[in-house]
Write a protein that holds these residues in place. Structure first.
Motif, PDB file in Angstrom:
ATOM      1  N   ARG A  71       7.898   4.956 -24.804  1.00  0.00           N
ATOM      2  CA  ARG A  71       9.226   4.870 -25.421  1.00  0.00           C
ATOM      3  C   ARG A  71       9.357   3.606 -26.262  1.00  0.00           C
ATOM      4  NH1 ARG A  71      10.746   6.508 -20.226  1.00  0.00           N
ATOM      5  NH2 ARG A  71      11.672   4.484 -19.729  1.00  0.00           N
ATOM      6  N   VAL A  72       8.844   2.504 -25.751  1.00  0.00           N
ATOM      7  CA  VAL A  72       8.917   1.249 -26.518  1.00  0.00           C
ATOM      8  C   VAL A  72       8.073   1.347 -27.774  1.00  0.00           C
ATOM      9  CG1 VAL A  72       8.384  -1.216 -26.483  1.00  0.00           C
ATOM     10  CG2 VAL A  72       9.404  -0.146 -24.465  1.00  0.00           C
ATOM     11  N   LYS A  73       6.882   1.884 -27.652  1.00  0.00           N
ATOM     12  CA  LYS A  73       5.978   1.970 -28.801  1.00  0.00           C
ATOM     13  C   LYS A  73       6.527   2.918 -29.863  1.00  0.00           C
ATOM     14  CE  LYS A  73       2.189   0.862 -30.934  1.00  0.00           C
ATOM     15  NZ  LYS A  73       1.948  -0.536 -31.392  1.00  0.00           N
ATOM     16  N   THR A  74       7.213   3.973 -29.452  1.00  0.00           N
ATOM     17  CA  THR A  74       7.822   4.898 -30.411  1.00  0.00           C
ATOM     18  C   THR A  74       8.854   4.181 -31.268  1.00  0.00           C
ATOM     19  OG1 THR A  74       7.463   6.790 -28.958  1.00  0.00           O
ATOM     20  CG2 THR A  74       9.163   7.028 -30.644  1.00  0.00           C
ATOM     21  N   LEU A  75       9.602   3.289 -30.650  1.00  0.00           N
ATOM     22  CA  LEU A  75      10.624   2.541 -31.381  1.00  0.00           C
ATOM     23  C   LEU A  75      10.031   1.379 -32.169  1.00  0.00           C
ATOM     24  CD1 LEU A  75      13.738   2.418 -31.787  1.00  0.00           C
ATOM     25  CD2 LEU A  75      13.764   0.696 -29.962  1.00  0.00           C
ATOM     26  N   LEU A  76       8.958   0.786 -31.649  1.00  0.00           N
ATOM     27  CA  LEU A  76       8.358  -0.412 -32.256  1.00  0.00           C
ATOM     28  C   LEU A  76       6.874  -0.175 -32.542  1.00  0.00           C
ATOM     29  CD1 LEU A  76       9.926  -3.039 -29.805  1.00  0.00           C
ATOM     30  CD2 LEU A  76      10.834  -2.296 -32.020  1.00  0.00           C
ATOM     31  N   PRO A  77       6.572   0.741 -33.438  1.00  0.00           N
ATOM     32  CA  PRO A  77       5.167   1.118 -33.646  1.00  0.00           C
ATOM     33  C   PRO A  77       4.299   0.033 -34.259  1.00  0.00           C
ATOM     34  CG  PRO A  77       6.571   2.155 -35.283  1.00  0.00           C
ATOM     35  CD  PRO A  77       7.487   1.531 -34.276  1.00  0.00           C
ATOM     36  N   GLN A  78       4.907  -0.968 -34.892  1.00  0.00           N
ATOM     37  CA  GLN A  78       4.130  -2.011 -35.546  1.00  0.00           C
ATOM     38  C   GLN A  78       3.960  -3.261 -34.698  1.00  0.00           C
ATOM     39  OE1 GLN A  78       2.669  -0.152 -37.721  1.00  0.00           O
ATOM     40  NE2 GLN A  78       2.913  -1.569 -39.433  1.00  0.00           N
ATOM     41  N   HIS A  79       4.587  -3.317 -33.556  1.00  0.00           N
ATOM     42  CA  HIS A  79       4.528  -4.506 -32.725  1.00  0.00           C
ATOM     43  C   HIS A  79       3.313  -4.476 -31.796  1.00  0.00           C
ATOM     44  CE1 HIS A  79       8.547  -5.243 -34.204  1.00  0.00           C
ATOM     45  NE2 HIS A  79       8.582  -6.394 -33.563  1.00  0.00           N
ATOM     46  N   TYR A  80       2.859  -5.674 -31.452  1.00  0.00           N
ATOM     47  CA  TYR A  80       1.809  -5.810 -30.447  1.00  0.00           C
ATOM     48  C   TYR A  80       2.456  -5.740 -29.067  1.00  0.00           C
ATOM     49  CZ  TYR A  80      -0.929  -7.571 -34.375  1.00  0.00           C
ATOM     50  OH  TYR A  80      -1.561  -7.691 -35.573  1.00  0.00           O
ATOM     51  N   ASN A 271      17.725   0.472 -35.491  1.00  0.00           N
ATOM     52  CA  ASN A 271      16.508   0.956 -34.834  1.00  0.00           C
ATOM     53  C   ASN A 271      16.116   2.336 -35.353  1.00  0.00           C
ATOM     54  OD1 ASN A 271      16.466  -1.338 -33.249  1.00  0.00           O
ATOM     55  ND2 ASN A 271      17.385  -0.356 -31.465  1.00  0.00           N
ATOM     56  N   LEU A 272      17.099   3.212 -35.472  1.00  0.00           N
ATOM     57  CA  LEU A 272      16.844   4.575 -35.946  1.00  0.00           C
ATOM     58  C   LEU A 272      16.334   4.563 -37.378  1.00  0.00           C
ATOM     59  CD1 LEU A 272      17.032   7.627 -35.406  1.00  0.00           C
ATOM     60  CD2 LEU A 272      19.404   7.528 -36.224  1.00  0.00           C
ATOM     61  N   ALA A 273      16.952   3.751 -38.228  1.00  0.00           N
ATOM     62  CA  ALA A 273      16.537   3.682 -39.630  1.00  0.00           C
ATOM     63  C   ALA A 273      15.124   3.139 -39.764  1.00  0.00           C
ATOM     64  CB  ALA A 273      17.525   2.822 -40.413  1.00  0.00           C
ATOM     65  N   ASN A 276      12.651   5.851 -38.680  1.00  0.00           N
ATOM     66  CA  ASN A 276      12.553   6.931 -39.673  1.00  0.00           C
ATOM     67  C   ASN A 276      11.824   6.476 -40.932  1.00  0.00           C
ATOM     68  OD1 ASN A 276      13.859   8.636 -37.936  1.00  0.00           O
ATOM     69  ND2 ASN A 276      15.867   8.415 -38.908  1.00  0.00           N
ATOM     70  N   ALA A 277      12.068   5.227 -41.333  1.00  0.00           N
ATOM     71  CA  ALA A 277      11.417   4.702 -42.534  1.00  0.00           C
ATOM     72  C   ALA A 277       9.920   4.606 -42.329  1.00  0.00           C
ATOM     73  CB  ALA A 277      12.003   3.342 -42.895  1.00  0.00           C
ATOM     74  N   LEU A 278       9.519   4.169 -41.168  1.00  0.00           N
ATOM     75  CA  LEU A 278       8.083   4.053 -40.883  1.00  0.00           C
ATOM     76  C   LEU A 278       7.446   5.426 -40.793  1.00  0.00           C
ATOM     77  CD1 LEU A 278       5.684   2.243 -40.310  1.00  0.00           C
ATOM     78  CD2 LEU A 278       6.260   2.344 -37.884  1.00  0.00           C
ATOM     79  N   LYS A 279       8.146   6.383 -40.180  1.00  0.00           N
ATOM     80  CA  LYS A 279       7.636   7.747 -40.090  1.00  0.00           C
ATOM     81  C   LYS A 279       7.417   8.328 -41.486  1.00  0.00           C
ATOM     82  CE  LYS A 279       9.657  10.330 -37.102  1.00  0.00           C
ATOM     83  NZ  LYS A 279      10.669  11.233 -36.469  1.00  0.00           N
ATOM     84  N   LYS A 281       6.897   6.645 -44.231  1.00  0.00           N
ATOM     85  CA  LYS A 281       5.787   5.912 -44.862  1.00  0.00           C
ATOM     86  C   LYS A 281       4.444   6.453 -44.377  1.00  0.00           C
ATOM     87  CE  LYS A 281       3.878   1.243 -45.305  1.00  0.00           C
ATOM     88  NZ  LYS A 281       4.057  -0.193 -44.916  1.00  0.00           N
ATOM     89  N   LEU A 282       4.337   6.695 -43.066  1.00  0.00           N
ATOM     90  CA  LEU A 282       3.078   7.187 -42.516  1.00  0.00           C
ATOM     91  C   LEU A 282       2.762   8.602 -43.005  1.00  0.00           C
ATOM     92  CD1 LEU A 282       3.383   5.913 -38.837  1.00  0.00           C
ATOM     93  CD2 LEU A 282       1.998   4.945 -40.673  1.00  0.00           C
ATOM     94  N   ASN A 283       3.803   9.418 -43.200  1.00  0.00           N
ATOM     95  CA  ASN A 283       3.590  10.786 -43.641  1.00  0.00           C
ATOM     96  C   ASN A 283       3.148  10.854 -45.101  1.00  0.00           C
ATOM     97  OD1 ASN A 283       4.253  11.862 -41.166  1.00  0.00           O
ATOM     98  ND2 ASN A 283       6.398  12.181 -41.670  1.00  0.00           N
ATOM     99  N   HIS A 284       3.350   9.771 -45.841  1.00  0.00           N
ATOM    100  CA  HIS A 284       2.931   9.741 -47.238  1.00  0.00           C
ATOM    101  C   HIS A 284       1.717   8.852 -47.445  1.00  0.00           C
ATOM    102  CE1 HIS A 284       6.982  11.420 -47.629  1.00  0.00           C
ATOM    103  NE2 HIS A 284       6.600  11.867 -48.795  1.00  0.00           N
TER     104      HIS A 284
END
Length: 284
Positions: A71-80, A271-273, A276-279, A281-284
């Motif tokens: 759950r944490v990683k889903t929200l913070l995919p770029q964090h260590y 958090n939601l924005a 979604n923005a990262l998602k 970016k990754l899809n493109h």
């Protein structure tokens, strides 16, 4: 991308002299900590307190901690994210399975301790140690299982000679970093730094056995990673106690202080924005 977070952390350690990791107790506290730091620590103390309402003495189920990290990683995919996995949940095969799952989720690292059950928080009395050979067998299997994740080997020994004996053995079998927990002064760190060619991790917890130090103090003795185990949990406890007492004393009158619906909602929508923005970016 997520499978490379272990390597990315190793690269960060080559260019940054010290990296703080902030201990969180739920996803909300993680989202606040993430505004200020790129390192998140999944603390066993904090998780046991928030998820079970119990002390950190071995109640945590591995499946619960894995689900929380996801759950944490889903929200913070770029964090260590570094995860406290205690003793690997007793069994060596379980420890390897948990490390495999956490690596697939995208955790950057895990901390594996040498306590035996019944376990204790690293900053309380009554800790018992595994036989060194038994711990090394578990550590070696975890290291053989992982693809990339950063593995911190932790000892809860208190005698300096035993700390040195154990941590040298940890380093020899390939641990990425070393943590001696519950130490009472930085002389232990200086000794380990002179004997080990591995990054050293230092655990900070308010009211624990180790005195509080600033990053500059820790940097000077050779610490590479600093875990702040429970700042979010303790801050929340203090704020909740204060607010409950104020509400009781005021005959139940709510008072908006620093945070109300607009401020909390703004954080949640941010958090939601960001997610979604990262998602996108990754899809493109």
């Amino acid at each position: 991308m997520d499978a490379t977070f272990g390597s990315r952390l190793r690269n960060e350690l080559m260019v940054r002299d010290i990296i703080p990791f902030i201990g969180v107790y739920d996803v909300f506290s993680a989202s606040i900590a993430a505004r200020y730091y790129d390192g998140i620590f999944i603390s066993g103390f904090g998780f046991a307190a928030s998820y079970y309402g119990l002390p950190d003495i071995g109640f945590i189920s591995w499946s619960d901690i894995v689900a929380f990290v996801q759950r944490v990683k889903t929200l913070l995919p770029q964090h260590y994210i570094i995860v406290d996995i205690d003793d690997g949940y007793v069994d060596t095969e379980v420890a390897c399975h948990v490390v495999h799952l956490l690596e697939n989720i995208g955790a950057a690292g895990v901390i594996l301790e040498d306590q035996k059950r019944p376990r204790r928080c690293g900053h309380v009395d009554g800790k018992l140690l595994m036989d060194l050979d038994d711990y090394l067998e578990k550590l070696k299997k975890v290291l053989a299982t992982r693809q990339d994740i950063f593995v911190v080997a932790r000892t809860d020994a208190s005698d300096i000679d035993e700390i040195v004996r154990r941590t040298k053995a940890f380093a020899e079998v390939g641990a990425d970093a070393i943590l001696a927990d519950g130490i009472k002064d930085l002389e232990v760190i200086k000794t380990l730094k002179s004997k080990l060619d591995k990054p050293l991790l230092f655990n900070q917890i308010a009211g624990g056995k180790s005195p509080a130090y600033g990053l500059q103090d820790l940097r000077e003795v050779g610490v590479s990673i600093v875990n702040y185990s429970t700042p979010c949990l303790f801050a929340a406890q203090a704020a909740l106690e204060e607010e409950m007492q104020r509400l009781k004393d005021s005959d139940g009158w709510l008072q908006k202080k620093n945070v109300g619906v607009p401020e909390c909602t703004a954080l949640l929508h941010e958090n939601l924005a960001n997610r979604n923005a990262l998602k996108l970016k990754l899809n493109h």
